[in-house]
Design a protein around this motif. Structure first.
Motif, PDB file in Angstrom:
ATOM      1  N   ASP A  21       0.905  -0.968   0.151  1.00  0.00           N
ATOM      2  CA  ASP A  21       0.225  -0.256  -0.199  1.00  0.00           C
ATOM      3  C   ASP A  21       0.571   1.129   0.272  1.00  0.00           C
ATOM      4  N   HIS A  22       2.367   1.151  -0.240  1.00  0.00           N
ATOM      5  CA  HIS A  22       2.860   2.353  -0.225  1.00  0.00           C
ATOM      6  C   HIS A  22       4.481   1.964  -0.830  1.00  0.00           C
ATOM      7  N   TYR A  23       4.904   3.158  -1.044  1.00  0.00           N
ATOM      8  CA  TYR A  23       6.380   3.117  -1.536  1.00  0.00           C
ATOM      9  C   TYR A  23       7.423   2.857  -1.293  1.00  0.00           C
ATOM     10  N   ILE A  24       8.401   1.956  -1.450  1.00  0.00           N
ATOM     11  CA  ILE A  24       9.240   1.737  -0.318  1.00  0.00           C
ATOM     12  C   ILE A  24      10.058   3.097  -0.273  1.00  0.00           C
ATOM     13  N   GLY A  25      10.285   3.298   1.555  1.00  0.00           N
ATOM     14  CA  GLY A  25      10.970   4.452   1.712  1.00  0.00           C
ATOM     15  C   GLY A  25       9.994   5.808   1.683  1.00  0.00           C
ATOM     16  N   THR A  26       8.901   5.735   0.732  1.00  0.00           N
ATOM     17  CA  THR A  26       8.224   6.576   1.900  1.00  0.00           C
ATOM     18  C   THR A  26       7.505   6.591   2.954  1.00  0.00           C
ATOM     19  N   LYS A  27       7.891   5.798   3.377  1.00  0.00           N
ATOM     20  CA  LYS A  27       7.213   5.707   5.043  1.00  0.00           C
ATOM     21  C   LYS A  27       9.350   5.391   5.732  1.00  0.00           C
ATOM     22  N   ARG A  28       9.343   5.609   7.109  1.00  0.00           N
ATOM     23  CA  ARG A  28      10.685   5.295   7.210  1.00  0.00           C
ATOM     24  C   ARG A  28      11.240   3.948   6.678  1.00  0.00           C
ATOM     25  N   LEU A  29      12.054   4.138   5.818  1.00  0.00           N
ATOM     26  CA  LEU A  29      12.675   2.152   5.893  1.00  0.00           C
ATOM     27  C   LEU A  29      13.060   1.482   6.852  1.00  0.00           C
ATOM     28  N   CYS A  30      12.458   0.383   7.293  1.00  0.00           N
ATOM     29  CA  CYS A  30      13.420   0.145   8.850  1.00  0.00           C
ATOM     30  C   CYS A  30      14.122  -1.325   8.015  1.00  0.00           C
ATOM     31  N   LEU A  31      15.250  -1.071   9.499  1.00  0.00           N
ATOM     32  CA  LEU A  31      16.605  -1.884   9.242  1.00  0.00           C
ATOM     33  C   LEU A  31      16.133  -3.521  10.213  1.00  0.00           C
ATOM     34  N   ASP A  32      16.634  -4.237  10.485  1.00  0.00           N
ATOM     35  CA  ASP A  32      15.941  -5.529  10.751  1.00  0.00           C
ATOM     36  C   ASP A  32      17.412  -6.197  11.172  1.00  0.00           C
ATOM     37  N   ASN A  33      17.057  -6.986  12.013  1.00  0.00           N
ATOM     38  CA  ASN A  33      18.131  -7.882  11.938  1.00  0.00           C
ATOM     39  C   ASN A  33      17.371  -9.424  12.386  1.00  0.00           C
ATOM     40  N   GLY A  34      17.226 -10.099  11.535  1.00  0.00           N
ATOM     41  CA  GLY A  34      16.329 -11.328  10.795  1.00  0.00           C
ATOM     42  C   GLY A  34      14.584 -10.738  11.286  1.00  0.00           C
ATOM     43  N   TYR A  35      14.057 -10.220  11.004  1.00  0.00           N
ATOM     44  CA  TYR A  35      12.506 -10.284  10.800  1.00  0.00           C
ATOM     45  C   TYR A  35      11.800 -11.123  10.239  1.00  0.00           C
ATOM     46  N   PHE A  36      11.821 -10.788   8.901  1.00  0.00           N
ATOM     47  CA  PHE A  36      11.109 -12.021   8.483  1.00  0.00           C
ATOM     48  C   PHE A  36      11.339 -13.686   8.954  1.00  0.00           C
ATOM     49  N   GLU A  37      12.558 -13.781   9.071  1.00  0.00           N
ATOM     50  CA  GLU A  37      13.297 -15.194   9.490  1.00  0.00           C
ATOM     51  C   GLU A  37      12.143 -15.097  10.333  1.00  0.00           C
ATOM     52  N   THR A  38      11.875 -14.576  11.751  1.00  0.00           N
ATOM     53  CA  THR A  38      11.180 -14.351  12.505  1.00  0.00           C
ATOM     54  C   THR A  38      10.025 -15.479  12.873  1.00  0.00           C
ATOM     55  N   PHE A  39       8.763 -14.835  11.402  1.00  0.00           N
ATOM     56  CA  PHE A  39       8.642 -15.710  11.422  1.00  0.00           C
ATOM     57  C   PHE A  39       8.217 -17.289  11.048  1.00  0.00           C
ATOM     58  N   ASN A  40       9.006 -17.838  10.750  1.00  0.00           N
ATOM     59  CA  ASN A  40       9.351 -19.057  10.334  1.00  0.00           C
ATOM     60  C   ASN A  40       9.745 -19.995  11.874  1.00  0.00           C
ATOM     61  N   ARG A  41       9.022 -19.604  13.035  1.00  0.00           N
ATOM     62  CA  ARG A  41       9.703 -19.698  13.878  1.00  0.00           C
ATOM     63  C   ARG A  41       8.642 -20.398  14.837  1.00  0.00           C
ATOM     64  N   ASP A  42       8.392 -21.529  15.587  1.00  0.00           N
ATOM     65  CA  ASP A  42       7.229 -22.101  15.638  1.00  0.00           C
ATOM     66  C   ASP A  42       5.985 -21.338  16.792  1.00  0.00           C
ATOM     67  N   ASN A  43       6.750 -20.096  17.198  1.00  0.00           N
ATOM     68  CA  ASN A  43       6.105 -20.258  18.683  1.00  0.00           C
ATOM     69  C   ASN A  43       5.523 -18.379  18.375  1.00  0.00           C
ATOM     70  N   VAL A  44       5.618 -18.364  16.570  1.00  0.00           N
ATOM     71  CA  VAL A  44       5.848 -16.632  16.303  1.00  0.00           C
ATOM     72  C   VAL A  44       3.685 -16.897  15.360  1.00  0.00           C
ATOM     73  N   THR A  45       3.282 -15.966  15.800  1.00  0.00           N
ATOM     74  CA  THR A  45       2.500 -16.016  14.792  1.00  0.00           C
ATOM     75  C   THR A  45       1.874 -14.892  14.475  1.00  0.00           C
ATOM     76  N   LEU A  46       1.746 -14.458  13.610  1.00  0.00           N
ATOM     77  CA  LEU A  46       1.038 -13.321  12.348  1.00  0.00           C
ATOM     78  C   LEU A  46      -0.323 -13.110  12.454  1.00  0.00           C
ATOM     79  N   VAL A  47      -1.139 -11.720  12.879  1.00  0.00           N
ATOM     80  CA  VAL A  47      -2.393 -11.272  13.211  1.00  0.00           C
ATOM     81  C   VAL A  47      -2.853 -10.292  12.687  1.00  0.00           C
TER      82      VAL A  47
END
Ligand code: N01
Length: 552
Positions: free
Chosen positions: A328-354
């Motif tokens: 819903d937005h162009y990259i960089g038009t909201k503050r472009l975040c920096l992460d350490n393993g954010y997307f990988e976190t959603f592969n964990r069994d104890n994490v649910t995205l709602v």
């Protein structure tokens, strides 16, 4: 000896600085250097501003440490050693304390002093500031160093008071920390704060539910320890790096400006460019891949698609991956975040995205959170829900200028400033990195130093000429507001529902607040105005009966 009390019993100062973060501390240092009697009023129980309050797991800066630090003192920058490429909150706070001690600043900082009002007196051209605890001080000059992201926002979900677990906002994190071990945790919000905290909370919690309303772009930080060799190499040329930073739009050195459009490149080559940036880390670096990512939708879309592809590759569950892909937005038009393993976190069994866009949170219950279709039982709720940005802290105070006019009233349709530094009708009130200045679209420390230096030079100039009041001319302010809007409208920034336009605060007027022509161009504009004897500002000469300035 100086006067210490105004006739009405308020403490008499020459300058009042509101806020004890990077901006307030440097303002104290510079204004004290002019011989002014200055005090800083800080709401927190400690100095540090953002870095005092944001102690959530994973809090760290997204500008490299060697750049996100003061440049005003060569010895300081040579002696201070940053442990990592991107500094963690605790290290930045340690640095701020070091600076305060090194320059003997603490003796003029009043802690636990939340300013509730600031009122200008026309007759004396002075400001009186009052804290919530009843402390009053009067001074000719009032410097707002109250921060751009300092008024945390907790959404008004019904029932929060009934929640039996604990809840915290990332921007008001408890000093003693929060223990997530064995807990069922819910994080609401996937901006920079949520994206930093989620991987670390997931490592501790029994189960983590991430309540996402809008998927966000993030690129890897590629953080690492700073080796003594890298530190020494940078410091050998520190002054040159700082000089280079001053000539850049973001106030950050070391990034060659891109010369090509993303659309001028063949697809394979473009992918290789993005891949290299992805593996190098950093958001400026990524957005500097091409020269039109923030002005051309088709170019920008190539970068968006690259990141979506990365998400597809990292996140194993295709449904979860799809939900995590921003659309819903162009990259960089909201503050472009920096992460350490954010997307990988959603592969964990104890994490649910709602997905709370399709099924919004409707209330907080005694046991957790309820969306339209389901109740989620939680022990701890983390609100990573952001801030009333740029104007929030200023308007939280009752600021009254000439004739008792309130700032809230003047800015009811959005902030109006000249240069983001001052606003007509509020003489002698300076705002550090205010709306209408490059501020949050730059390395904040660079912008803070630029503003504080400009203000200090201005005060020196005015005092030498017996000027007791300065304020922008309305026509110049109007032109500046128009110019800030025009520059923003030539980019993709205003299209996003970001805090840059106040979209996160219900009822806030939609105005793009930062000035995005670049800190380099902006610095020149400010310097030229100063050189022309503060063109565009009305200056008022000493009136015979004004209270004399005190001296230290
Ligand atoms: O806040 P945000 P932040 N129901 O406003 C969501 C700086 N910073 O604290 O996008 C559900 O960006 C909201 O959803 P939506 C940096 O400049 C820097 O993370 O409005 N969700 C969004 O996902 C940054 O930009 C660093 O749909 C709700 C989130 O909460 C700025 O601070 C680190 C909701 C808020 O995101 C602010 O970042 C941290 C609701 N009712 C912060 N209300 C670094 O230097 C809000 N949300 C790395």
């Amino acid at each position: 000896m100086s006067n210490t009390r105004a006739p009405d019993g308020a403490e008499q100062l020459d300058a009042i600085v509101i806020g004890g973060g990077f901006a307030g501390l440097y303002a104290l240092h510079r204004l004290r250097g002019l011989g002014l009697k200055v005090k800083v009023f800080e709401a927190g129980s400690g100095i540090g501003g953002t870095w005092f309050w944001n102690r959530y797991p994973g809090a760290r800066c997204d500008v490299e440490s060697l750049e996100y630090s003061y440049s005003f003192d060569e010895k300081l920058q040579q002696e201070w050693v940053w442990p990592e490429r991107f500094a963690a909150q605790a290290d930045i706070l340690r640095y701020i304390h070091h600076v305060a001690e090194r320059f003997d600043l603490n003796r003029d900082i009043v802690l636990n002093a939340r300013v509730s009002s600031a009122t200008f007196d026309d007759a004396s051209s002075q400001w009186t500031v009052e804290t919530a605890a009843g402390h009053r001080a009067t001074a000719r000059w009032c410097v707002m160093a109250s921060g751009n992201l300092s008024l945390p926002r907790v959404p008004r979900f019904p029932g929060l008071e009934n929640f039996r677990g604990e809840w915290h906002h990332t921007g008001q994190w408890p000093y003693e920390g929060v223990d997530f071990a064995g807990k069922r945790v819910g994080v609401i919000g996937t901006g920079s704060s949520g994206i930093q905290a989620i991987p670390l909370i997931a490592e501790q919690a029994k189960h983590l539910h991430v309540f996402q309303r809008t998927a966000n772009f993030t690129v890897p930080a590629i953080n690492r320890p700073l080796t003594p060799e890298a530190d020494a190499a940078h410091k050998k040329k520190y002054a040159e790096w700082r000089e280079e930073a001053r000539r850049t739009p973001f106030g950050i050195a070391g990034h060659a400006p891109p010369t090509k459009s993303a659309l001028q490149e063949e697809e394979d080559e473009r992918r290789a460019v993005y891949e290299k940036k992805w593996n190098t880390g950093g958001n400026i670096s990524f957005l500097y891949a091409y020269n039109d990512l923030l002005v051309n939708k088709d170019s920008n879309e190539t970068a968006c698609e690259f990141v979506r592809d990365k998400i597809r590759g990292i996140v194993r569950d295709p449904e979860v991956a799809k939900l995590l892909m921003p659309n819903d937005h162009y990259i960089g038009t909201k503050r472009l975040c920096l992460d350490n393993g954010y997307f990988e976190t959603f592969n964990r069994d104890n994490v649910t995205l709602v997905d709370v866009k399709s099924d919004p949170i409707v209330e907080v219950t005694a046991k957790g959170l309820r969306t339209g279709t389901k109740e989620y039982e939680l022990d701890t709720i983390v609100f990573a829900t952001g801030y009333d940005a740029m104007t929030g802290a200023l308007l939280d105070m009752d600021v009254r200028g000439r004739g008792g006019r309130s700032l809230r009233e003047k800015w009811a349709d959005g902030p109006r400033t000249y240069l983001g530094l001052m606003t007509a009708g509020f003489p002698n009130m300076f705002v550090i990195t205010g709306p209408g200045s490059p501020s949050v679209k730059t390395n904040m420390v660079s912008s803070i130093e630029q503003h504080v230096d400009w203000i200090a030079d201005c005060l020196q100039h005015l005092r030498a000429r017996g000027v007791v009041a300065i304020e922008p001319e309305v026509a110049k302010e109007d032109q500046w507001v128009e110019h800030v809007n025009q520059v923003a409208d030539s980019t993709l920034y205003p299209l996003a529902n970001s805090w840059y336009v106040g979209a996160n605060i219900p009822g806030k007027p939609r105005v793009f607040m930062p000035y995005v022509a670049g800190l380099d161009k902006y610095r020149k504009i400010c310097d030229d105005i100063a050189a022309k004897n503060y063109e565009g500002f009305a200056l008022k000469a000493q009136a015979p009966q004004t209270t004399p300035e005190t001296t230290t």
